[in-house]
Design a protein around this motif. Structure first.
Motif, PDB file in Angstrom:
ATOM      1  N   ALA A  54     -15.754 117.184 136.192  1.00  0.00           N
ATOM      2  CA  ALA A  54     -15.134 116.245 135.139  1.00  0.00           C
ATOM      3  C   ALA A  54     -15.805 116.960 134.879  1.00  0.00           C
ATOM      4  N   CYS A  55     -16.035 116.534 133.003  1.00  0.00           N
ATOM      5  CA  CYS A  55     -17.341 117.075 132.220  1.00  0.00           C
ATOM      6  C   CYS A  55     -17.592 115.603 131.363  1.00  0.00           C
ATOM      7  N   GLY A  56     -18.635 116.340 130.998  1.00  0.00           N
ATOM      8  CA  GLY A  56     -19.788 114.807 130.043  1.00  0.00           C
ATOM      9  C   GLY A  56     -19.750 113.646 130.713  1.00  0.00           C
ATOM     10  N   THR A  57     -19.303 112.957 130.270  1.00  0.00           N
ATOM     11  CA  THR A  57     -19.354 111.458 129.667  1.00  0.00           C
ATOM     12  C   THR A  57     -18.437 111.360 131.645  1.00  0.00           C
ATOM     13  N   SER A  58     -17.256 111.989 131.085  1.00  0.00           N
ATOM     14  CA  SER A  58     -16.493 111.708 132.493  1.00  0.00           C
ATOM     15  C   SER A  58     -17.271 112.262 134.323  1.00  0.00           C
ATOM     16  N   TYR A  59     -17.825 112.881 134.076  1.00  0.00           N
ATOM     17  CA  TYR A  59     -18.702 113.436 134.705  1.00  0.00           C
ATOM     18  C   TYR A  59     -19.567 112.211 135.385  1.00  0.00           C
ATOM     19  N   PHE A 100     -10.030 114.688 139.197  1.00  0.00           N
ATOM     20  CA  PHE A 100      -9.866 114.936 138.088  1.00  0.00           C
ATOM     21  C   PHE A 100      -9.748 113.810 137.714  1.00  0.00           C
ATOM     22  N   ILE A 101     -11.395 113.806 136.512  1.00  0.00           N
ATOM     23  CA  ILE A 101     -10.976 112.657 135.872  1.00  0.00           C
ATOM     24  C   ILE A 101     -11.504 112.557 134.567  1.00  0.00           C
ATOM     25  N   SER A 102     -10.933 112.130 133.496  1.00  0.00           N
ATOM     26  CA  SER A 102     -10.801 113.397 132.480  1.00  0.00           C
ATOM     27  C   SER A 102      -9.904 111.917 131.386  1.00  0.00           C
ATOM     28  N   GLN A 103     -10.296 111.734 130.122  1.00  0.00           N
ATOM     29  CA  GLN A 103      -9.989 110.180 129.310  1.00  0.00           C
ATOM     30  C   GLN A 103      -8.676 111.105 128.418  1.00  0.00           C
ATOM     31  N   SER A 104      -9.010 112.569 128.074  1.00  0.00           N
ATOM     32  CA  SER A 104      -7.892 112.741 127.426  1.00  0.00           C
ATOM     33  C   SER A 104      -6.986 113.381 128.146  1.00  0.00           C
ATOM     34  N   GLY A 105      -6.874 113.745 129.724  1.00  0.00           N
ATOM     35  CA  GLY A 105      -6.484 114.724 130.447  1.00  0.00           C
ATOM     36  C   GLY A 105      -5.543 115.862 129.842  1.00  0.00           C
ATOM     37  N   GLU A 106      -6.863 116.512 128.982  1.00  0.00           N
ATOM     38  CA  GLU A 106      -7.014 117.778 127.992  1.00  0.00           C
ATOM     39  C   GLU A 106      -7.771 118.950 128.220  1.00  0.00           C
ATOM     40  N   THR A 107      -8.687 118.429 129.228  1.00  0.00           N
ATOM     41  CA  THR A 107      -9.951 119.395 128.918  1.00  0.00           C
ATOM     42  C   THR A 107      -9.505 120.652 129.567  1.00  0.00           C
ATOM     43  N   ALA A 108     -10.059 121.921 129.148  1.00  0.00           N
ATOM     44  CA  ALA A 108      -9.835 123.269 129.300  1.00  0.00           C
ATOM     45  C   ALA A 108     -10.808 123.118 130.797  1.00  0.00           C
ATOM     46  N   ALA A 152     -12.708 106.940 118.673  1.00  0.00           N
ATOM     47  CA  ALA A 152     -14.772 107.755 117.854  1.00  0.00           C
ATOM     48  C   ALA A 152     -14.427 109.144 119.546  1.00  0.00           C
ATOM     49  N   VAL A 153     -15.354 109.742 118.866  1.00  0.00           N
ATOM     50  CA  VAL A 153     -15.401 110.607 119.640  1.00  0.00           C
ATOM     51  C   VAL A 153     -16.431 109.961 121.129  1.00  0.00           C
ATOM     52  N   ALA A 154     -17.415 109.982 120.791  1.00  0.00           N
ATOM     53  CA  ALA A 154     -18.706 108.588 121.863  1.00  0.00           C
ATOM     54  C   ALA A 154     -17.720 108.744 123.115  1.00  0.00           C
ATOM     55  N   ALA A 161     -13.538 102.098 131.891  1.00  0.00           N
ATOM     56  CA  ALA A 161     -12.176 102.205 132.766  1.00  0.00           C
ATOM     57  C   ALA A 161     -12.149 103.040 133.851  1.00  0.00           C
ATOM     58  N   GLN A 162     -12.839 104.245 134.000  1.00  0.00           N
ATOM     59  CA  GLN A 162     -12.716 105.192 134.797  1.00  0.00           C
ATOM     60  C   GLN A 162     -13.714 104.985 135.737  1.00  0.00           C
ATOM     61  N   ILE A 163     -14.821 104.404 135.948  1.00  0.00           N
ATOM     62  CA  ILE A 163     -15.502 103.032 137.201  1.00  0.00           C
ATOM     63  C   ILE A 163     -15.301 101.757 137.989  1.00  0.00           C
ATOM     64  N   ALA A 236     -28.411 108.304 127.516  1.00  0.00           N
ATOM     65  CA  ALA A 236     -28.906 109.942 127.314  1.00  0.00           C
ATOM     66  C   ALA A 236     -27.823 110.601 126.615  1.00  0.00           C
ATOM     67  N   LEU A 237     -26.821 111.244 127.195  1.00  0.00           N
ATOM     68  CA  LEU A 237     -25.618 111.579 126.502  1.00  0.00           C
ATOM     69  C   LEU A 237     -25.655 111.062 125.168  1.00  0.00           C
ATOM     70  N   LYS A 238     -25.514 109.363 125.223  1.00  0.00           N
ATOM     71  CA  LYS A 238     -24.487 108.266 124.489  1.00  0.00           C
ATOM     72  C   LYS A 238     -25.333 108.697 123.334  1.00  0.00           C
ATOM     73  N   LYS A 240     -28.185 110.747 122.431  1.00  0.00           N
ATOM     74  CA  LYS A 240     -28.366 112.495 122.060  1.00  0.00           C
ATOM     75  C   LYS A 240     -26.942 112.494 120.822  1.00  0.00           C
ATOM     76  N   GLU A 241     -25.568 112.603 121.045  1.00  0.00           N
ATOM     77  CA  GLU A 241     -24.054 112.994 120.454  1.00  0.00           C
ATOM     78  C   GLU A 241     -24.608 112.487 118.939  1.00  0.00           C
ATOM     79  N   ILE A 242     -24.563 111.022 119.033  1.00  0.00           N
ATOM     80  CA  ILE A 242     -24.212 110.343 117.832  1.00  0.00           C
ATOM     81  C   ILE A 242     -25.358 110.017 117.030  1.00  0.00           C
ATOM     82  N   SER A 353     -11.195 116.239 121.742  1.00  0.00           N
ATOM     83  CA  SER A 353     -10.903 116.797 123.527  1.00  0.00           C
ATOM     84  C   SER A 353     -11.567 118.183 123.245  1.00  0.00           C
ATOM     85  N   VAL A 354     -11.967 118.890 123.864  1.00  0.00           N
ATOM     86  CA  VAL A 354     -12.426 120.521 123.982  1.00  0.00           C
ATOM     87  C   VAL A 354     -11.183 121.208 124.839  1.00  0.00           C
ATOM     88  N   THR A 355     -10.755 120.886 123.966  1.00  0.00           N
ATOM     89  CA  THR A 355      -9.085 122.782 124.862  1.00  0.00           C
ATOM     90  C   THR A 355      -9.647 123.828 125.495  1.00  0.00           C
TER      91      THR A 355
END
Ligand code: F6R
Length: 357
Positions: A54-59, A100-108, A152-154, A161-163, A236-238, A240-242, A353-355
């Protein structure tokens, strides 16, 4: 629609208790037990090791998931950042199952790993919020997050939900292996939902801390041990990003190995202490930074107040504490961004979503 909410992020934070209840409903069978698709049970029982990608928050949710899968279900589990995995592939076990953990299901970045492991003939399961998404279609199995659209992007409600879904996966796997749980997973998840509700109703506590200590700070540190450390990475990610505050989450024991040099008069240090066996150590870490001038805040369930600020969490099962401890973190980030005049729902330079890889 965000209705009366000023921002989608706040709405999505508030929706988390309802998402937990929806997940319970979706994954409960007629007998009131957790029941996942039997093909998923089989895929896990046929594998000798799980590889979460996974990436980011999903990681960050994956890190919490690893702990549950290993401690509750006794399945060896690794967690990998998708973009690293691609060129730095670990030695794989004989029968790996990729999750694979992905909110969007589209992460490249995640998709490129999926494409690669499929070529190698390995099996895959996707946890996603979007049925019919690329990662869902291309994997062998899917578990849906049932979090509803996250605008929201964040990411907030998708993380919890993933947890929650990972906890059900761990519980289902444990049951299939004949492991006695010693707790009622549905009951514990409902209690966590109630605890989240208590916290989202205490927004003024987080708003005050954010206004007083995060509105003008240059940086901020989050410390925790064990699973609390994983939530610190997400906190920390949350932030930083907003809010664009330089923030770092790290393991309490690492303070003395370098980071403590950054503590100055007034530096905010926020500790999460939900795990009885390490709370003493994290509290001494807080004392160390306080004596060097840090402004300290403790987020704990025991209610012992030994920091400048305190956020008390309702008691929940030790495996589910991230569902609860992350909520004040999301709200601190939200109010910090608000008080700094940032665009909460659409932070600069980021896309939902980071495609692209
Ligand atoms: C942070 C955030 C990102 C995503 C990451 C993966 O709030 O939203 O770090 O978690 O880009 O996205 P998904 O889960 O869609 O694969």
């Amino acid at each position: 629609e965000k209705g009366t909410y000023p921002h989608y992020m706040l709405k999505e934070v508030d929706e988390q208790p309802a998402v937990m209840r929806k997940i319970i409903m979706e994954y409960q069978n007629e007998d009131g037990d957790i029941k996942l698709d039997s093909s998923i049970r089989e895929a896990i029982s046929e594998s000798d090791r799980l590889y979460i990608i996974a990436c980011g928050t999903s990681y960050h949710a994956g890190l919490v998931g690893k702990q549950m899968l290993e401690k509750i279900a006794e399945v060896p589990t690794e967690v990998h950042i998708a973009s690293e995995f691609s060129y730095n592939m670990p030695l794989l076990s004989k029968n790996p199952l990729f999750i694979f953990i992905s909110q969007s299901g589209e992460t490249a970045d995640s998709r490129s790993v999926l494409v690669h492991i499929k070529k190698l003939g390995h099996r895959s399961l996707t946890l996603t919020n979007v049925g019919g998404s690329t990662l869902s279609r291309e994997a062998d199995h899917t578990l849906l997050l049932h979090a509803g659209p996250e605008i929201a992007v964040a990411s907030t409600k998708a993380y919890t939900a993933q947890i929650a879904v990972l906890s059900l996966l761990a519980v289902d796997t444990a049951k299939a292996k004949g492991i006695t749980l010693g707790f009622d997973p549905i009951q514990e998840l409902s209690l966590a939902a109630q605890a989240m509700e208590v916290l989202v109703d205490q927004k003024d506590i987080m708003e005050n801390i954010a206004r007083d200590y995060l509105a003008v700070t240059r940086n901020c540190f989050f410390i925790g041990r064990g699973v609390d450390y994983y939530v610190c990475l997400e906190a920390a990610l949350k932030l930083k990003e907003i809010s664009y505050i330089q923030a770092e989450g790290f393991a309490g024991g690492e303070l003395k190995h370098g980071t403590i040099a950054l503590i100055e008069e007034g530096t905010p240090v926020i500790a999460i202490a939900t795990q009885a066996h390490v709370n003493g150590s994290i509290r001494s870490n807080l004392k160390e930074v306080a004596s060097r001038g840090a402004h300290t805040c403790i987020i704990s369930m025991d209610g012992l107040n030994d920091a400048s600020d305190q956020i008390v969490l309702p008691e929940v099962h030790e495996y589910l504490t991230p569902l609860v401890s992350v909520v004040p973190m999301q709200l601190l980030a939200y109010y910090a961004a608000l008080h700094r005049g940032c665009d909460v729902d659409k932070p600069r330079n980021l896309a939902k979503s980071v495609t692209v890889e």
